[in-house]
Every structure is written in structure tokens, then in C-alpha cells.
Scaffold this motif. Structure first.
Motif, PDB file in Angstrom:
ATOM      1  N   ALA A   1      -5.324  11.025  -3.062  1.00 39.23           N
ATOM      2  CA  ALA A   1      -4.012  10.725  -3.629  1.00 39.23           C
ATOM      3  C   ALA A   1      -3.365   9.551  -2.903  1.00 39.23           C
ATOM      4  N   THR A   2      -3.464   9.501  -1.584  1.00 39.82           N
ATOM      5  CA  THR A   2      -2.851   8.397  -0.851  1.00 39.82           C
ATOM      6  C   THR A   2      -3.595   7.091  -1.097  1.00 39.82           C
ATOM      7  N   TYR A   3      -4.913   7.169  -1.252  1.00 39.46           N
ATOM      8  CA  TYR A   3      -5.689   5.966  -1.571  1.00 39.46           C
ATOM      9  C   TYR A   3      -5.247   5.422  -2.929  1.00 39.46           C
ATOM     10  N   ASP A   4      -5.167   6.301  -3.909  1.00 42.15           N
ATOM     11  CA  ASP A   4      -4.744   5.872  -5.249  1.00 42.15           C
ATOM     12  C   ASP A   4      -3.282   5.433  -5.262  1.00 42.15           C
ATOM     13  N   LEU A   5      -2.458   6.017  -4.381  1.00 37.19           N
ATOM     14  CA  LEU A   5      -1.056   5.604  -4.303  1.00 37.19           C
ATOM     15  C   LEU A   5      -0.952   4.162  -3.818  1.00 37.19           C
ATOM     16  N   MET A   6      -1.761   3.802  -2.819  1.00 35.31           N
ATOM     17  CA  MET A   6      -1.765   2.420  -2.349  1.00 35.31           C
ATOM     18  C   MET A   6      -2.224   1.474  -3.451  1.00 35.31           C
ATOM     19  N   GLU A   7      -3.267   1.867  -4.175  1.00 38.90           N
ATOM     20  CA  GLU A   7      -3.765   1.032  -5.265  1.00 38.90           C
ATOM     21  C   GLU A   7      -2.721   0.925  -6.372  1.00 38.90           C
ATOM     22  N   THR A   8      -1.993   2.007  -6.628  1.00 35.79           N
ATOM     23  CA  THR A   8      -0.929   1.981  -7.628  1.00 35.79           C
ATOM     24  C   THR A   8       0.178   1.020  -7.213  1.00 35.79           C
ATOM     25  N   PHE A   9       0.541   1.046  -5.927  1.00 31.27           N
ATOM     26  CA  PHE A   9       1.568   0.140  -5.415  1.00 31.27           C
ATOM     27  C   PHE A   9       1.122  -1.308  -5.573  1.00 31.27           C
ATOM     28  N   ARG A  10      -0.139  -1.581  -5.239  1.00 30.00           N
ATOM     29  CA  ARG A  10      -0.654  -2.945  -5.380  1.00 30.00           C
ATOM     30  C   ARG A  10      -0.648  -3.373  -6.832  1.00 30.00           C
ATOM     31  N   ASN A  11      -1.139  -2.492  -7.694  1.00 29.94           N
ATOM     32  CA  ASN A  11      -1.222  -2.797  -9.119  1.00 29.94           C
ATOM     33  C   ASN A  11       0.155  -3.037  -9.726  1.00 29.94           C
ATOM     34  N   THR A  12       1.125  -2.226  -9.294  1.00 28.16           N
ATOM     35  CA  THR A  12       2.490  -2.359  -9.807  1.00 28.16           C
ATOM     36  C   THR A  12       3.093  -3.705  -9.428  1.00 28.16           C
ATOM     37  N   ASN A  13       2.894  -4.117  -8.177  1.00 26.18           N
ATOM     38  CA  ASN A  13       3.430  -5.406  -7.743  1.00 26.18           C
ATOM     39  C   ASN A  13       2.746  -6.566  -8.455  1.00 26.18           C
TER      40      ASN A  13
END
Length: 434
Positions: free
Chosen positions: A5-17
Motif C-alpha cells: 500500500a505504501t509503495y502504491d501510495l508513493m506511485e500514486t503521489f508521483r502519478n498525480t503530480n
């Protein structure tokens, strides 16, 4: 699952930006807004352009960008990047210049596995390609390697290097840059005992932490302050569902990048704000100095958890290489067994990552090697990057390394028998002198 979940959260943050940047650029670029020019919209467009590019580059492996090479005949020759050994965690690749005679110097460039791709050594490769056959270790991003391929730690890394050296043969000259220096030294010692005929002619270690305690830096202090349990809890995550390596334990590249950036946060912040204003003024370009640097700097790769943790524990905390206590598959690798491979160390006087004293420790460990086959060089005013890719490398260090290679290109056994101590000019010196 919390690590996934934390790995995907970081990827989500990157993708969102990345999405926010693209959206801002698209919105501010509507033709209708040009009817009434507005500086705020120009700034939004510039912010969007820089932001989208920044977050997009974090998951893109950079291209080598070495397509042609001008040879002595004055013609441009194509450069083919051929994979000569293909393995799960890294390949051995060859920069093959089409139509050029094979060069007498065969160099294996060992690239770091420390967060960035092997393309970080692009300028190093270009400088050596002039008159050398260049091979390099091209390490893979751990997030793209299925769990079924198994583990990869410092011992596996060492054995990979052993296999690459054996494949290239004994007329090879090895240059290890930064992180792989201690493991390359161990791989050479492993060959010296297990398969002496496959040893390389020479070994050049550039800015590597052979003995991290010789001259402490912020990097070594961090390794000594934190416990292995803390590192495992704070740094290690499982690859999310988006990639082939789903479920693999890794030290994520995005987490590494945040650590890199935080070390010089003010400088990076100013660099990006300045770039936004250059875009506003129309002074930026796709390949300007900012983009050339950050396209490479921001491109990060995941490391396997076992490689990262074993590096910290065995190389930095326990100093197994420095104490000559390193083992591979339960068998001690005795660095003193190196008796014919010429060894040279290169350090930068201003290196704040592998400070002077850490790399030259390799010469002390080579107890079976005559002084005539040892050399060291301390480059005045050079930082970590400069000793392998900057002006110091191009103007001073590269010529010295090539001279060292040429001086040790003959049969190492015959050379060892007939060698006489030699005086080396300037600050290139034998161990006895240092």
C-alpha cells in the motif's frame, strides 16, 4: 499488504503530480487565452511543463544517447549497444562501434547499483569509447524482476562480476566506480583463488568505500547511527501491483530520490524555480543544462531489499571488505590472494561521499601484490562526481588511468616476475610512498 500500500501510495503521489503538471500545461495553453495575455497563465504553463517532465522522468529509464561516433577516418560510425551476457538482475553490454577495428584496450566498466541506472556513467563511456572497447554492467530495476527469479544480495552481485570477468577473458581491464569498488575487489580476489587464469590485467577503483571507517562522512555516520531493524522498517517496501516484480521486497527508487533531494533541498528548489522562470521567458530548451542533469538525476531504480541491507550491514557496519573477512557462499575471499592484477585507486580531495582514505585502503589489503603493481591518485579539488564524469576525469584522471592500463597490458604472470619498482610522477604514487 501495508508495504504494498505504501509503495502504491508513493506511485500514486508521483502519478498525480505528473497529471497535475500536464493538466496545468494544457489548460494554460488554450489558444483562446492568447487573446488577452496574462502573466499568471504563462507561469502556470511553465510550471506545468517543468512539473510534468520532472515526475515523468522518475519512472523512465534514460537512453544511452550514444548513436554515432566519429573515428580517426573522419567518418561517423554507428554505435550498437549489444547485450553479450543476459542475466535476471543485470546484463553485460558492449558498445560496439560498427566498422571500426577492434581496439587493443578492453575495459569492463562496473556501474554502481545505488539508486541510479548505469546511464549515470554515460559521459565516462563516451570518453573511453575514443580508443577502447567498452563493456558495462547494466543493472535492472528490481521492480521489474519477478519474485520467481529469487534473491540478489552482495554475494550474488560479486558472483555476477566474476561471471562477467570470466566471459570477457584475462585481457580485460576493470574500472569500478563508487559503490561496486569493494565488491569488484572481492570478485577479483575470488577469481585469483578459484580461477587465476581468468583474472583481469588491471583493476582501477574510483571513489569506492573499501574502508568506510577510514574517513567518516555523513553517509557512513548514517550507517552507524541506525540499526538494521530501523532500516528494514523505514526503508523496505513491497513492489505494488503495477509492476512485474509485485510482492518483491525493495528499497524503492522514489524513497531513495527523496533522500537524495533532501540532502540539498535548497539548491534543488532554486534550480526548479529558476527553470520555471526560464521557461516563462522562453530561454529553456528540451536539452538545456537543467534538463540534461535532472533527466538523469531523477531517473531512479529500486534495489532489492537484500542487496541494500547486506551492503549496509556487511560493507559499512561490519566492514567485512576492510577487515578482509568477506565471504561468498560460506567461503572466505582472501584479498591477499591477488598477486598479479595491477591495482590503482582514484580519490577526490573534496569527495563528501567516499572521502579520501576510504578507497586507497584497497592497496593495504593487497598484501600479496608487489608495490610496483600498486598505484593511487588523489585529485585536488574534485568532488565525487568529478572523479569519474567531470572535468577532473576528462583532463587528468582518464589519461592517468589509460597510462596505468597500458603499463599493465602484458601477461600479468611474466610482468610480476620481471617487474621493477617505478617512480610515478605528481600525486600518483605507490603504496609505499603513501
Amino acid at each position: 499488504m501495508r508495504y504494498m500500500a505504501t509503495y502504491d501510495l508513493m506511485e500514486t503521489f508521483r502519478n498525480t503530480n505528473q497529471w497535475l503538471g500536464a493538466s496545468a500545461l494544457s489548460f494554460a495553453s488554450y489558444p483562446v487565452f492568447s487573446w488577452v495575455p496574462n502573466p499568471a497563465l504563462q507561469w502556470m504553463s511553465a510550471w506545468g511543463q517543468v512539473t510534468e517532465r520532472t515526475f515523468e522522468r522518475m519512472v523512465a529509464k534514460p537512453d544511452w544517447g550514444i548513436r554515432t561516433f566519429t573515428c580517426e577516418d573522419g567518418k561517423d560510425h554507428l554505435v550498437n549497444i549489444d547485450t553479450v551476457v543476459e542475466r535476471a538482475f543485470g546484463n553485460l553490454v558492449h558498445f560496439n562501434v560498427s566498422g571500426r577495428e577492434e581496439q587493443p584496450r578492453k575495459i569492463l566498466l562496473v556501474a554502481p547499483m545505488s539508486g541510479h541506472y548505469a546511464t549515470l556513467l554515460r559521459s565516462t563511456v563516451k570518453s573511453l569509447l575514443v580508443n577502447c572497447e567498452v563493456y558495462i554492467t547494466d543493472w535492472h530495476n528490481a521492480r521489474d524482476i519477478p519474485v520467481s527469479e529469487g534473491k540478489f544480495d552482495v554475494e550474488d552481485y560479486t558472483l555476477y562480476l566474476v561471471d562477467f570477468m570470466k566471459h570477457l577473458g584475462p585481457d580485460t581491464h576493470v574500472i569500478a566506480v563508487c559503490q561496486p569498488a569493494p565488491l569488484t575487489l572481492a570478485a577479483t580476489a575470488y577469481l585469483a583463488e578459484e580461477e587465476p587464469a581468468a583474472q583481469p590485467r588491471s583493476l582501477t577503483l574510483i571513489g569506492g568505500p573499501i574502508d568506510p571507517d577510514a574517513t567518516p562522512t555523513d553517509v557512513t555516520d548514517f550507517g552507524n547511527r541506525v540499526t538494521m531493524g530501523q532500516l528494514e522498517e523505514l526503508m523496505i517496501q513491497r513492489v505494488g501491483f503495477k509492476y512485474k516484480g509485485v510482492g518483491r521486497l525493495v528499497y524503492p527508487g522514489l524513497l531513495q530520490l527523496s533522500s537524495f533531494m533532501s540532502m540539498n533541498a535548497d539548491r534543488h528548489s532554486k534550480a526548479f524555480s529558476d527553470q520555471i522562470m526560464r521557461v516563462v521567458r522562453g530561454e529553456a530548451s528540451d536539452h538545456d543544462a537543467h534538463n540534461r542533469f535532472y533527466d538523469e538525476y531523477l531517473a531512479v531504480m529500486d534495489m532489492t531489499a537484500e542487496f541494500y541491507l547486506s551492503t549496509v550491514e556487511r560493507i559499512f557496519k561490519n566492514c567485512e571488505i576492510a577487515k578482509n573477512e568477506f565471504t561468498v557462499k560460506g567461503k572466505k575471499v582472501d584479498i591477499g590472494k591477488i598477486t598479479t592484477v595491477a591495482v590503482k585507486t582514484v580519490e577526490g580531495a573534496n569527495d563528501d561521499i567516499s572521502a579520501p582514505g576510504q578507497c586507497i585502503a584497497a592497496l593495504r589489503l593487497c598484501t600479496g601484490l608487489p608495490d610496483s603493481k600498486k598505484a593511487s591518485h588523489l585529485e585536488p579539488g574534485a568532488g565525487h562526481y568529478g572523479i569519474f564524469a567531470g572535468k577532473s576525469w576528462r583532463d587528468n584522471i582518464r589519461p592517468l588511468v589509460l597510462d596505468f592500463i597500458d603499463a599493465n597490458s602484458g601477461d600479468p604472470v611474466k610482468s610480476a616476475k620481471s617487474a621493477k619498482p617505478k617512480v610515478v610522477a605528481d600525486n600518483t604514487k605507490t603504496t609505499a610512498a603513501s
